[in-house]
Design an enzyme around this catalytic site. Sequence first.
Site, PDB file in Angstrom:
ATOM      1  N   ALA A   1       3.037   5.775  -3.026  1.00  0.00           N
ATOM      2  CA  ALA A   1       4.176   6.577  -3.466  1.00  0.00           C
ATOM      3  C   ALA A   1       4.071   6.900  -4.952  1.00  0.00           C
ATOM      4  O   ALA A   1       4.326   8.040  -5.375  1.00  0.00           O
ATOM      5  CB  ALA A   1       5.479   5.835  -3.173  1.00  0.00           C
TER       6      ALA A   1
ATOM      7  N   ALA B   1       0.829  -1.208   0.000  1.00  0.00           N
ATOM      8  CA  ALA B   1       0.000   0.000   0.000  1.00  0.00           C
ATOM      9  C   ALA B   1       0.861   1.255   0.000  1.00  0.00           C
ATOM     10  O   ALA B   1       0.531   2.242  -0.672  1.00  0.00           O
ATOM     11  CB  ALA B   1      -0.939   0.000   1.202  1.00  0.00           C
ATOM     12  N   ASP B   2       1.961   1.237   0.735  1.00  0.00           N
ATOM     13  CA  ASP B   2       2.864   2.391   0.743  1.00  0.00           C
ATOM     14  C   ASP B   2       3.466   2.621  -0.636  1.00  0.00           C
ATOM     15  O   ASP B   2       3.582   3.761  -1.094  1.00  0.00           O
ATOM     16  CB  ASP B   2       3.979   2.175   1.765  1.00  0.00           C
ATOM     17  N   SER B   3       3.873   1.549  -1.300  1.00  0.00           N
ATOM     18  CA  SER B   3       4.509   1.688  -2.610  1.00  0.00           C
ATOM     19  C   SER B   3       3.525   2.192  -3.652  1.00  0.00           C
ATOM     20  O   SER B   3       3.861   3.062  -4.475  1.00  0.00           O
ATOM     21  CB  SER B   3       5.096   0.341  -3.045  1.00  0.00           C
TER      22      SER B   3
END
Length: 395
Positions: free
Chosen positions: A172, A167-169
């Site tokens: 980003a 989810a972070d990637s």
Amino acid sequence: MTAPLDGVKVVDLATLFAGPLAAAFLGDFGADVIKVEHPAKPDPSRGHGPARDGVGLWWKVLGRNKRTVTLNLSDPDGAALLRRLLADADVLVENFRPGTLERWGLGPAELHAVNPRLVITRISGFGQVGPYARRPGFGTLAEAMSGFAAATGEPDGPPTLPPFGLADSVSALAAAYAVMLALRARDVTGAGQVVDLAIIEPIMAMLGPQVTWYDQLGYIQPRLGNRSNNNAPRNTYRCADGRWVAVSTSAQSIAERVLRLVGRGELIDEPWFATGSGRAAHADELDAAVSAWVSQRDRDEVVAAFEEAQAAVAPVYDVRDILVDPQYAALGTVRTVPDEELGEVRMQNVPFRLTETPGEIRHAGRRHGQDTDTVFGALGLSAEELAALRERGVL
């Protein structure tokens, strides 16, 4: 060669993954990214995961192409110094819990008063508004709340989270895209704006038409393991040498080639074989056919046979396979990057290629606060002023 973002100044206040990775993507294409960390509490990613000789390796990837400075933003002098740093900046990236910057006198209104052209990129777990806005939020929570975990895993197993920052990637990439849109809008209007990105949203956008399926049909995506409810055979299969391959048959012609290859061409004449959903309903039979054939052959033989038949297959790789694969080598997917602490370090390269203005990883993540004196000295602070601020814990 001029990079697409040459002359773009990015100040990265974020920690851990989504915000810092978004800033790294901008730095890959020439932006001058200044990473701001607390003097006594560096970005936690410096301590995440394996380290070599005490040097965190995750940070080397996440901190690439950035200059590093230290600054205590909760100190009024630190906040004032940030305003000076942002006076000619193009982009700010932050992921504090909503309300934190405002408490320090660094909210959008105050920052746009200093620099009305600034693009303020705010990344948080749940966004800047709503009942959950002030909750602590991480990618894991987004993977759970987005519907990803509920649809991932074996049918009789628990919801499954990814073993990396998915989810972070995704956030980003979305944030870097949003920044570029805001910069383009600024070209037209002359004004900056605020980007409000909630980590729970981009991963949900990647999950396909689940909301629409439910809205129109009441259908809820079940856990299917490695199978698909849109086509079959689609799975991973164990070879005779213990290695694995993945097979996909999204196209009808590919499904027919696979079944002929594995010696079960008669299944092609079944009425249900004519559609992806029909094949998915008979996944047990199709998986058994493919598995029986694959299990009698080593992986290289399986891949070669599929390629000759023009059927879709891929070996299931771990990182060791990736580093010796000729296709990745041809693409330049892995780059050897110079580093002051480790000498050289290999990492994933920029994830796409531009023919005229390609991105580049110029260096890996630098030491904590390595560029503090250079960056703030350029704002006019003397060596004595820098020393005094450092003594007080502002730097």
